[in-house]
Design a protein around this motif. Structure first.
Motif, PDB file in Angstrom:
ATOM      1  N   PHE A   1     -13.305  -0.747  -0.775  1.00 29.98           N
ATOM      2  CA  PHE A   1     -12.005  -0.911  -1.435  1.00 29.98           C
ATOM      3  C   PHE A   1     -12.098  -1.770  -2.694  1.00 29.98           C
ATOM      4  N   GLY A   2     -12.594  -2.990  -2.549  1.00 31.19           N
ATOM      5  CA  GLY A   2     -12.652  -3.897  -3.692  1.00 31.19           C
ATOM      6  C   GLY A   2     -11.488  -4.870  -3.719  1.00 31.19           C
ATOM      7  N   ILE A   3     -11.431  -5.751  -2.704  1.00 30.23           N
ATOM      8  CA  ILE A   3     -10.342  -6.732  -2.628  1.00 30.23           C
ATOM      9  C   ILE A   3     -10.320  -7.624  -3.865  1.00 30.23           C
ATOM     10  N   VAL A   4     -11.497  -7.912  -4.432  1.00 32.73           N
ATOM     11  CA  VAL A   4     -11.558  -8.796  -5.598  1.00 32.73           C
ATOM     12  C   VAL A   4     -10.744  -8.248  -6.766  1.00 32.73           C
ATOM     13  N   ALA A   5     -10.648  -6.917  -6.873  1.00 27.19           N
ATOM     14  CA  ALA A   5      -9.834  -6.321  -7.938  1.00 27.19           C
ATOM     15  C   ALA A   5      -8.357  -6.664  -7.743  1.00 27.19           C
ATOM     16  N   LEU A   6      -7.893  -6.647  -6.495  1.00 27.96           N
ATOM     17  CA  LEU A   6      -6.509  -7.026  -6.208  1.00 27.96           C
ATOM     18  C   LEU A   6      -6.268  -8.498  -6.549  1.00 27.96           C
ATOM     19  N   GLU A   7      -7.233  -9.350  -6.196  1.00 22.98           N
ATOM     20  CA  GLU A   7      -7.088 -10.782  -6.466  1.00 22.98           C
ATOM     21  C   GLU A   7      -6.978 -11.034  -7.966  1.00 22.98           C
ATOM     22  N   ALA A   8      -7.795 -10.329  -8.745  1.00 23.60           N
ATOM     23  CA  ALA A   8      -7.745 -10.485 -10.199  1.00 23.60           C
ATOM     24  C   ALA A   8      -6.395 -10.039 -10.748  1.00 23.60           C
ATOM     25  N   MET A   9      -5.908  -8.878 -10.286  1.00 24.27           N
ATOM     26  CA  MET A   9      -4.621  -8.376 -10.770  1.00 24.27           C
ATOM     27  C   MET A   9      -3.478  -9.306 -10.393  1.00 24.27           C
ATOM     28  N   ALA A  10      -3.555  -9.909  -9.201  1.00 21.78           N
ATOM     29  CA  ALA A  10      -2.521 -10.857  -8.800  1.00 21.78           C
ATOM     30  C   ALA A  10      -2.470 -12.052  -9.735  1.00 21.78           C
ATOM     31  N   CYS A  11      -3.605 -12.359 -10.366  1.00 25.56           N
ATOM     32  CA  CYS A  11      -3.680 -13.458 -11.334  1.00 25.56           C
ATOM     33  C   CYS A  11      -3.401 -12.996 -12.769  1.00 25.56           C
ATOM     34  N   LYS A  12      -2.828 -11.790 -12.896  1.00 28.18           N
ATOM     35  CA  LYS A  12      -2.474 -11.191 -14.189  1.00 28.18           C
ATOM     36  C   LYS A  12      -3.698 -10.988 -15.083  1.00 28.18           C
ATOM     37  N   THR A  13      -4.813 -10.632 -14.472  1.00 28.98           N
ATOM     38  CA  THR A  13      -6.041 -10.372 -15.211  1.00 28.98           C
ATOM     39  C   THR A  13      -6.333  -8.875 -15.213  1.00 28.98           C
ATOM     40  N   PRO A  14      -6.539  -8.261 -16.392  1.00 28.80           N
ATOM     41  CA  PRO A  14      -6.895  -6.844 -16.441  1.00 28.80           C
ATOM     42  C   PRO A  14      -8.183  -6.574 -15.673  1.00 28.80           C
ATOM     43  N   VAL A  15      -8.288  -5.377 -15.113  1.00 24.32           N
ATOM     44  CA  VAL A  15      -9.444  -4.999 -14.301  1.00 24.32           C
ATOM     45  C   VAL A  15     -10.135  -3.791 -14.908  1.00 24.32           C
ATOM     46  N   ILE A  16     -11.456  -3.864 -14.973  1.00 23.06           N
ATOM     47  CA  ILE A  16     -12.271  -2.694 -15.310  1.00 23.06           C
ATOM     48  C   ILE A  16     -13.112  -2.378 -14.086  1.00 23.06           C
ATOM     49  N   SER A  17     -13.005  -1.148 -13.606  1.00 27.95           N
ATOM     50  CA  SER A  17     -13.755  -0.765 -12.422  1.00 27.95           C
ATOM     51  C   SER A  17     -14.148   0.704 -12.521  1.00 27.95           C
ATOM     52  N   THR A  18     -14.676   1.244 -11.417  1.00 29.70           N
ATOM     53  CA  THR A  18     -15.145   2.625 -11.422  1.00 29.70           C
ATOM     54  C   THR A  18     -14.291   3.485 -10.494  1.00 29.70           C
ATOM     55  N   GLU A  19     -14.438   4.788 -10.636  1.00 33.95           N
ATOM     56  CA  GLU A  19     -13.607   5.762  -9.922  1.00 33.95           C
ATOM     57  C   GLU A  19     -13.655   5.589  -8.404  1.00 33.95           C
ATOM     58  N   ILE A  20     -14.753   5.031  -7.887  1.00 35.94           N
ATOM     59  CA  ILE A  20     -14.958   5.000  -6.437  1.00 35.94           C
ATOM     60  C   ILE A  20     -14.277   3.822  -5.753  1.00 35.94           C
ATOM     61  N   VAL A  21     -13.777   2.858  -6.520  1.00 33.28           N
ATOM     62  CA  VAL A  21     -13.121   1.691  -5.933  1.00 33.28           C
ATOM     63  C   VAL A  21     -11.735   2.104  -5.440  1.00 33.28           C
ATOM     64  N   GLY A  22     -11.351   1.622  -4.257  1.00 39.37           N
ATOM     65  CA  GLY A  22     -10.147   2.081  -3.582  1.00 39.37           C
ATOM     66  C   GLY A  22      -8.873   1.970  -4.380  1.00 39.37           C
TER      67      GLY A  22
END
Length: 372
Positions: free
Chosen positions: A283-304
């Motif tokens: 899934f990539g919980i760290v991506a959610l944590e970053a977004m909660a801190c109003k930080t843009p996320v760059i990731s790949t198609e396979i992340v939940g």
């Protein structure tokens, strides 16, 4: 309900499954349930303690197999416990296997959260294949419900295809009260990456982020990558960065204490999770944590959370291993403060609406009630 959770390790150990169990259990307790976590004693802590009103029993272990602590006392501990159901986790052989066996002996329901496949290379791959065709198949067959965190995993994992009738999709969550921006100020041209730095987490794609950073440096010479996490490959990545001429552009921060992680999310311009394996990235919980801190996320198609990142314009999604596209995405965000602000606002709005642990726990509670 009296619920047993059997992750291989638990807080203060930091990892995806460990965070999942910690936050889910904390919210289940708030809903009025009794939660007991039985796990390995790593890092060394009190053998019996209460963490956020969660009863934690930590067991001695004799070693590790495939990053899973072998705890000889696990079956006896589970046999002694009074519980209504067991909730275990894949990919953690041993703890999942014994959870399955004890739930059968006791005649209690078994819930399995299937975070990602168990795979390996060479001899380890042969062992993984044998396990998947025997023990894993037995666990999934016995499970009353199988939880996956993203719907795509039903198709990308060959092991789940025979169990569609008992699969439920419940996403990961984020603690939006804890993960929130600390200030409007951001360090300039700063990227953040967070993972354990070992063989089991190479799928997080740091190698490709380093390749992308070489291209970014040509456009933004003072770009800075903060790498959070420690592990046996830390020196390997340091040497790799030096050999690529990136020594001045990367800071290896080592283990980041729990109380400082929000600071890192809040002061960088963009968080990058360039995962490369759909079989391992659940899934990539760290991506959610970053977004909660109003930080843009760059990731790949396979992340939940990839589809939601795209649809909400909370960041940029690229193909796995496409480091030129990864570099372009980083440059685009670093060079435009307005985009950073807009994506950050969208990300916070998304997680507040869809990815709270309270909501996740309520969905899980419905599953528990159904099997009971």
């Amino acid at each position: 309900m009296k619920i047993i959770q059997t992750p291989v390790r638990f807080y203060p150990f930091i990892g995806g499954v460990e965070n999942y169990v910690h936050y889910l259990s904390k919210e289940l307790v708030k809903l009025g349930h009794e939660v007991t976590v039985v796990c390995a004693n790593e890092p060394d802590s009190e053998h019996n303690e209460s963490v956020n009103d969660i009863s934690v029993k930590r067991l001695s272990y004799t070693g590790k197999i495939a990053n899973t602590n072998v705890t000889p006392g696990l079956p006896f501990t589970l046999l002694r416990e009074d519980f209504d159901l067991i909730h275990t986790h894949i990919p953690t052989p041993w703890s999942a296997d014994w959870s399955s066996i004890i739930s059968k002996i006791r005649g209690k329901p078994l819930i399995v959260t299937y975070h990602n496949d168990i795979i390996g290379e060479g001899f380890a791959g042969s062992i993984a294949n044998f396990y998947n065709s025997t023990c894993l198949k037995s666990i999934l067959k016995q499970a009353d419900k199988i939880i996956i965190t993203q719907p795509n995993y039903m198709n990308s994992s060959s092991h789940l295809k025979d169990y569609r009738d008992k699969i439920e999709v419940i996403p990961n969550g984020v603690d939006i009260e804890r993960f929130k921006p600390l200030s409007e100020h951001r360090a300039e041209n700063t990227i953040f990456f967070l993972s354990l730095l070992d063989e089991f987490h190479k799928y997080k794609g740091l190698d490709y982020l380093l390749k992308a950073l070489m291209l970014v440096k040509k456009e933004i010479p003072d770009v800075k990558l903060l790498v959070g996490g420690k592990g046996v490959l830390l020196d390997h990545y340091k040497a790799q960065a030096d050999s690529m001429g990136l020594g001045d552009n990367i800071e290896f921060c080592g283990f980041i204490p729990d109380e400082r992680i929000v600071e890192f999310y809040s002061t960088c311009n963009v968080f990058v999770l360039p995962s490369i394996s759909s079989l391992q990235e659940g899934f990539g919980i760290v991506a959610l944590e970053a977004m909660a801190c109003k930080t843009p996320v760059i990731s790949t198609e396979i992340v939940g959370v990839a589809d939601d990142v795209k649809s909400s314009n909370s960041g940029i999604i690229v193909e796995p291993k496409d480091f030129p596209a990864l570099a372009d995405a980083i440059i685009q965000i670093l060079k435009d403060g307005a985009i950073q602000k807009k994506m950050g606002e969208h990300g916070r709005k998304l997680v507040s609406k869809k990815y709270t642990w309270k909501g996740v726990a309520e969905m899980m509670e419905k599953v528990y009630n159904e099997v009971l």
